[in-house]
Motif scaffolding. Structure first.
Motif, PDB file in Angstrom:
ATOM      1  N   ASN A   1       0.822  -1.211   0.000  1.00  0.00           N
ATOM      2  CA  ASN A   1       0.000   0.000   0.000  1.00  0.00           C
ATOM      3  C   ASN A   1       0.852   1.256   0.000  1.00  0.00           C
ATOM      4  O   ASN A   1       1.959   1.280   0.545  1.00  0.00           O
ATOM      5  CB  ASN A   1      -0.898   0.033   1.244  1.00  0.00           C
ATOM      6  CG  ASN A   1      -1.800  -1.172   1.349  1.00  0.00           C
ATOM      7  OD1 ASN A   1      -2.578  -1.452   0.448  1.00  0.00           O
ATOM      8  ND2 ASN A   1      -1.706  -1.906   2.454  1.00  0.00           N
TER       9      ASN A   1
ATOM     10  N   THR B   1      -1.632  -0.781  -3.817  1.00  0.00           N
ATOM     11  CA  THR B   1      -2.852   0.025  -3.805  1.00  0.00           C
ATOM     12  C   THR B   1      -2.508   1.430  -3.340  1.00  0.00           C
ATOM     13  O   THR B   1      -1.774   1.609  -2.365  1.00  0.00           O
ATOM     14  CB  THR B   1      -3.899  -0.583  -2.854  1.00  0.00           C
ATOM     15  OG1 THR B   1      -4.227  -1.894  -3.305  1.00  0.00           O
ATOM     16  CG2 THR B   1      -5.156   0.269  -2.815  1.00  0.00           C
TER      17      THR B   1
ATOM     18  N   TYR C   1      -3.800   4.703  -1.630  1.00  0.00           N
ATOM     19  CA  TYR C   1      -4.851   5.299  -0.806  1.00  0.00           C
ATOM     20  C   TYR C   1      -4.658   6.807  -0.782  1.00  0.00           C
ATOM     21  O   TYR C   1      -3.588   7.302  -0.414  1.00  0.00           O
ATOM     22  CB  TYR C   1      -4.791   4.767   0.628  1.00  0.00           C
ATOM     23  CG  TYR C   1      -5.288   3.346   0.780  1.00  0.00           C
ATOM     24  CD1 TYR C   1      -6.621   3.094   1.088  1.00  0.00           C
ATOM     25  CD2 TYR C   1      -4.429   2.267   0.617  1.00  0.00           C
ATOM     26  CE1 TYR C   1      -7.085   1.790   1.225  1.00  0.00           C
ATOM     27  CE2 TYR C   1      -4.879   0.958   0.749  1.00  0.00           C
ATOM     28  CZ  TYR C   1      -6.209   0.730   1.056  1.00  0.00           C
ATOM     29  OH  TYR C   1      -6.662  -0.557   1.194  1.00  0.00           O
TER      30      TYR C   1
ATOM     31  N   LYS D   1      -7.906   3.918  -3.805  1.00  0.00           N
ATOM     32  CA  LYS D   1      -8.955   3.876  -2.783  1.00  0.00           C
ATOM     33  C   LYS D   1      -9.006   5.225  -2.068  1.00  0.00           C
ATOM     34  O   LYS D   1      -7.963   5.804  -1.750  1.00  0.00           O
ATOM     35  CB  LYS D   1      -8.684   2.766  -1.763  1.00  0.00           C
ATOM     36  CG  LYS D   1      -8.504   1.379  -2.372  1.00  0.00           C
ATOM     37  CD  LYS D   1      -9.760   0.893  -3.075  1.00  0.00           C
ATOM     38  CE  LYS D   1      -9.550  -0.524  -3.625  1.00  0.00           C
ATOM     39  NZ  LYS D   1     -10.723  -0.986  -4.405  1.00  0.00           N
TER      40      LYS D   1
ATOM     41  N   ASN E   1     -10.337   7.872   1.062  1.00  0.00           N
ATOM     42  CA  ASN E   1     -10.673   7.963   2.488  1.00  0.00           C
ATOM     43  C   ASN E   1     -11.146   9.391   2.755  1.00  0.00           C
ATOM     44  O   ASN E   1     -10.424  10.208   3.315  1.00  0.00           O
ATOM     45  CB  ASN E   1      -9.440   7.619   3.335  1.00  0.00           C
ATOM     46  CG  ASN E   1      -9.727   7.662   4.819  1.00  0.00           C
ATOM     47  OD1 ASN E   1     -10.819   7.322   5.270  1.00  0.00           O
ATOM     48  ND2 ASN E   1      -8.740   8.083   5.609  1.00  0.00           N
TER      49      ASN E   1
ATOM     50  N   LEU F   1      -8.166   3.967   8.267  1.00  0.00           N
ATOM     51  CA  LEU F   1      -7.405   3.148   7.326  1.00  0.00           C
ATOM     52  C   LEU F   1      -6.805   1.902   7.969  1.00  0.00           C
ATOM     53  O   LEU F   1      -6.349   1.000   7.261  1.00  0.00           O
ATOM     54  CB  LEU F   1      -6.283   3.980   6.695  1.00  0.00           C
ATOM     55  CG  LEU F   1      -6.725   5.075   5.716  1.00  0.00           C
ATOM     56  CD1 LEU F   1      -5.529   5.928   5.295  1.00  0.00           C
ATOM     57  CD2 LEU F   1      -7.391   4.464   4.488  1.00  0.00           C
TER      58      LEU F   1
ATOM     59  N   TYR G   1      -7.357  -1.714   6.782  1.00  0.00           N
ATOM     60  CA  TYR G   1      -6.816  -2.106   5.475  1.00  0.00           C
ATOM     61  C   TYR G   1      -5.289  -2.234   5.486  1.00  0.00           C
ATOM     62  O   TYR G   1      -4.718  -2.827   4.563  1.00  0.00           O
ATOM     63  CB  TYR G   1      -7.197  -1.082   4.408  1.00  0.00           C
ATOM     64  CG  TYR G   1      -8.667  -0.757   4.369  1.00  0.00           C
ATOM     65  CD1 TYR G   1      -9.590  -1.683   3.894  1.00  0.00           C
ATOM     66  CD2 TYR G   1      -9.139   0.473   4.816  1.00  0.00           C
ATOM     67  CE1 TYR G   1     -10.941  -1.390   3.860  1.00  0.00           C
ATOM     68  CE2 TYR G   1     -10.488   0.776   4.791  1.00  0.00           C
ATOM     69  CZ  TYR G   1     -11.383  -0.152   4.319  1.00  0.00           C
ATOM     70  OH  TYR G   1     -12.726   0.138   4.295  1.00  0.00           O
TER      71      TYR G   1
ATOM     72  N   LYS H   1       0.370  -5.144   6.689  1.00  0.00           N
ATOM     73  CA  LYS H   1       0.714  -4.955   5.277  1.00  0.00           C
ATOM     74  C   LYS H   1       1.926  -4.020   5.182  1.00  0.00           C
ATOM     75  O   LYS H   1       2.174  -3.201   6.076  1.00  0.00           O
ATOM     76  CB  LYS H   1      -0.463  -4.334   4.510  1.00  0.00           C
ATOM     77  CG  LYS H   1      -1.725  -5.188   4.492  1.00  0.00           C
ATOM     78  CD  LYS H   1      -1.561  -6.396   3.606  1.00  0.00           C
ATOM     79  CE  LYS H   1      -2.829  -7.230   3.553  1.00  0.00           C
ATOM     80  NZ  LYS H   1      -3.945  -6.539   2.903  1.00  0.00           N
TER      81      LYS H   1
ATOM     82  N   THR I   1       3.370  -0.901   4.069  1.00  0.00           N
ATOM     83  CA  THR I   1       2.737   0.362   3.683  1.00  0.00           C
ATOM     84  C   THR I   1       3.703   1.529   3.726  1.00  0.00           C
ATOM     85  O   THR I   1       4.377   1.759   4.738  1.00  0.00           O
ATOM     86  CB  THR I   1       1.548   0.667   4.618  1.00  0.00           C
ATOM     87  OG1 THR I   1       0.597  -0.397   4.540  1.00  0.00           O
ATOM     88  CG2 THR I   1       0.887   1.984   4.251  1.00  0.00           C
TER      89      THR I   1
END
Length: 254
Positions: free
Chosen positions: A80, A122, A124, A154, A156, A169, A172, A176, A178
């Motif tokens: 992420n 991904t 964000y 994505k 927010n 967040l 998600y 992970k 990030t």
């Protein structure tokens, strides 16, 4: 509560704080000239000094640590990329990128750069807003024009501050890999708030401020850009103090 916090925090920034003190001193000068004029002089002098590169740089240097840059060579994979919101200037007649403030654009540019380098990550884009516009929506639209597929992005849009961004967040991002993209001066507080939610983020700081290489003749001349940078650092100091107070009152608050 949110509005009250923002109002108080804004009034404690260098320009409004020193400006208000000066106005109070001028008012008091009517009855007590010597003391009021002395403090008024000190307020104006302080405002001018912290606006010079020579003084301002010493106030912001520790908050613009180059070590917070993202190091791609050390990160072969990312799940992420989180880009935190910043200033926006809503105007429905303008394209999305023209409605993003300087720090928002700097953050998004870093996030898009990383998204291109890590095509499976991904992206964000976070942050609320006002006047029917949000950071996340404007960043979403701008990121698409910069070549990022909408399916990878994505939003927010409901978070109005960093603590809310981290909380919303967390579900998600926990466990992970990030990268956290935000301004250098904001990184320590942002990282702390995300860590408090169990998110182990990798700093990807941007929007660095440095006036150390300005020519000598500019070092002692007040500059609005320097005042803005000093104000950002002051904002972070007050924000960190607020987090400490909240945690002292309720360890689970932030």
């Amino acid at each position: 509560m949110f509005e009250i916090k923002k109002i108080i925090g804004s009034l404690l920034m260098p320009l409004p704080l020193l400006g208000l003190l000066t106005l109070v001193m001028v008012f008091l000068a009517i009855a007590h000239k010597r003391k009021a004029l002395y403090f008024g002089f000190v307020s104006i002098l302080t405002l001018m000094l912290i606006s010079t590169p020579f003084i301002g740089q010493s106030l912001i240097a520790a908050s613009n640590n180059p070590a917070w840059q993202f190091k791609q060579a050390k990160q072969p994979k990312l799940d992420n990329i989180v880009v935190l919101g910043c200033s926006i200037m809503p105007n429905s007649r303008l394209q999305a990128n023209h409605q993003l403030g300087d720090c928002a654009l700097a953050r998004l540019l870093e996030g898009v750069k990383l998204a291109h380098h890590y095509p499976n990550a991904t992206l964000y884009v976070s942050g609320g807003g006002f006047a029917n516009a949000t950071n996340s929506q404007l960043m979403f639209e701008t990121a698409k024009t910069l070549g990022i597929s909408a399916t990878r992005i994505k939003q927010n849009p409901l978070a109005m501050d960093t603590a809310e961004e981290a909380k919303r967040l967390a579900i998600y991002l926990v466990d992970k890999k990030t990268a956290l993209v935000t301004s250098a001066s904001h990184m320590p507080r942002a990282k702390d708030l995300f860590n408090a939610q169990g998110i182990d983020v990798i700093p990807a700081a941007t929007d660095f401020q440095d006036f150390s290489q300005y020519p000598t003749y500019k070092q002692f001349i007040p500059n609005i850009a320097v005042l803005v940078a000093v104000t950002r650092v002051a904002h972070e100091k007050i924000g960190s103090a607020w987090v400490s107070v909240r945690r002292w009152i309720d360890p689970e608050a932030l």
